[in-house]
Design a protein around this motif. Sequence first.
Motif, PDB file in Angstrom:
ATOM      1  N   LEU A   1      81.667  57.760 -34.153  1.00 20.49           N
ATOM      2  CA  LEU A   1      81.994  59.044 -33.448  1.00 20.49           C
ATOM      3  C   LEU A   1      81.276  59.843 -33.684  1.00 20.49           C
ATOM      4  N   LEU A   2      80.502  60.202 -33.009  1.00 28.38           N
ATOM      5  CA  LEU A   2      79.393  61.668 -32.406  1.00 28.38           C
ATOM      6  C   LEU A   2      79.854  62.403 -31.735  1.00 28.38           C
ATOM      7  N   GLN A   3      80.647  62.741 -30.936  1.00 27.09           N
ATOM      8  CA  GLN A   3      81.050  63.688 -30.133  1.00 27.09           C
ATOM      9  C   GLN A   3      82.257  63.780 -29.670  1.00 27.09           C
TER      10      GLN A   3
ATOM     11  N   GLN B   1      82.652  68.475 -27.889  1.00 29.23           N
ATOM     12  CA  GLN B   1      82.517  68.850 -28.809  1.00 29.23           C
ATOM     13  C   GLN B   1      81.350  67.516 -29.679  1.00 29.23           C
ATOM     14  N   GLU B   2      80.308  68.102 -30.696  1.00 27.76           N
ATOM     15  CA  GLU B   2      79.490  67.485 -31.481  1.00 27.76           C
ATOM     16  C   GLU B   2      79.747  67.202 -32.691  1.00 27.76           C
TER      17      GLU B   2
ATOM     18  N   VAL C   1      81.031  60.674 -26.888  1.00 26.89           N
ATOM     19  CA  VAL C   1      79.704  60.002 -27.709  1.00 26.89           C
ATOM     20  C   VAL C   1      80.036  58.741 -28.441  1.00 26.89           C
ATOM     21  N   LEU C   2      79.988  57.700 -28.761  1.00 28.58           N
ATOM     22  CA  LEU C   2      79.630  56.491 -29.530  1.00 28.58           C
ATOM     23  C   LEU C   2      79.204  55.608 -30.034  1.00 28.58           C
TER      24      LEU C   2
ATOM     25  N   LEU D   1      76.932  55.548 -26.296  1.00 35.04           N
ATOM     26  CA  LEU D   1      77.705  55.380 -24.861  1.00 35.04           C
ATOM     27  C   LEU D   1      78.476  56.615 -24.587  1.00 35.04           C
ATOM     28  N   PHE D   2      77.993  57.451 -23.540  1.00 33.34           N
ATOM     29  CA  PHE D   2      78.002  58.713 -23.229  1.00 33.34           C
ATOM     30  C   PHE D   2      78.947  58.440 -22.492  1.00 33.34           C
ATOM     31  N   THR D   3      80.444  58.751 -21.962  1.00 36.80           N
ATOM     32  CA  THR D   3      81.601  58.934 -21.391  1.00 36.80           C
ATOM     33  C   THR D   3      80.483  60.775 -20.844  1.00 36.80           C
TER      34      THR D   3
END
Length: 342
Positions: free
Chosen positions: A128-130, A134-135, A81-82, A41-43
């Motif tokens: 948590l990817l980002q 920030q990645e 990014v989850l 999931l991307f916000t």
Amino acid sequence: MTLRPPVEPMLAQAAEAVPGPAALRAGVAYEQKLDGHRALLFTAAGPGGAVLVQTRRGALVQDRWPDLVAAAEAQLPPGLVLDGELVVWNTDEGRLSFEALQRRAATRARAAAALVARWPAYFVAFDLLQQDGQELLARPYAERRTLLENRFSDHALTAPWTFCPQTTDLAKAREWLESWTDVSGVEGILVKPLNSRYLPGYRGWTKIRRRDTTETIVGAITGTLTRPQLLVLGRHDTDGRLRAVGRTVPLRPDAARQVAEHLTAATPGHPWTGAKFSATWGSRDVLDTTLVHPNLVAEVNADRAIDHGGVYRHPLRFQRLRLDETTQDVPRFGAGPSAAAG
């Protein structure tokens, strides 16, 4: 660098048991493995941006999850990014439902909104990817997990956002594997090295599914009566009809010989006459089957991924024939992985 879809998720390789002492000494964590759909999931990264939901294979499907999109816009910060699992709660039955999940995943736009009240979606986050644009892929898993925990606590996130249970206690993980897998929607555990980077597409984690021994009825085979290759298995429903529940993996040579000694060709009126069987769950490819007289009881090893109706989604592992049992001793269709009688 800001992550943008598609991002290939990190994967897990299957194992039969918890890794040995050498792997454990290196430091690992255990998570509950849920029976859902993997999703990222991307916000929105900035004003006017959209919330995106990506499948494991890279498709964008946010139009099918309007409740998650609305919740993300209201509760989650930008640039996030989850990684996690999509699950659906069936309010009519009071349980997690893979069938309802499949229905929602296949329904788009206006029709999707009509399903929200009956089958609300939840996002079970485990990585948590980002954050803040920030990645974090190069950070160790333990650090990413801590950041994720802080994100949940700082923003007091509640439904539909759920935090995947995790432990570093081996005894607790084994308890999950033995007990929690009796709960609908939990099918095993994942083992993750604490110091591992997030490597897209790499099978750097280990998944262990709970498996049970149970009985089924042999209703059809592939191959020939003298050289069966795999078995198509069934169970009787409450009306006495033989219903297909799954198929086995290819038989070992010794097992094939054992089964062949007891197979007989089907007589007219076989309950599966004219039926077609999928090569794999959800596939349009069909097996080339031969019907057999449904009087043999096969003991199989099965995991806990079962449709509500009683169909196993993953191939079963043949253990042996139960010549000491009749088809009336086999659990009924829909009974799930009832343990073998011994």
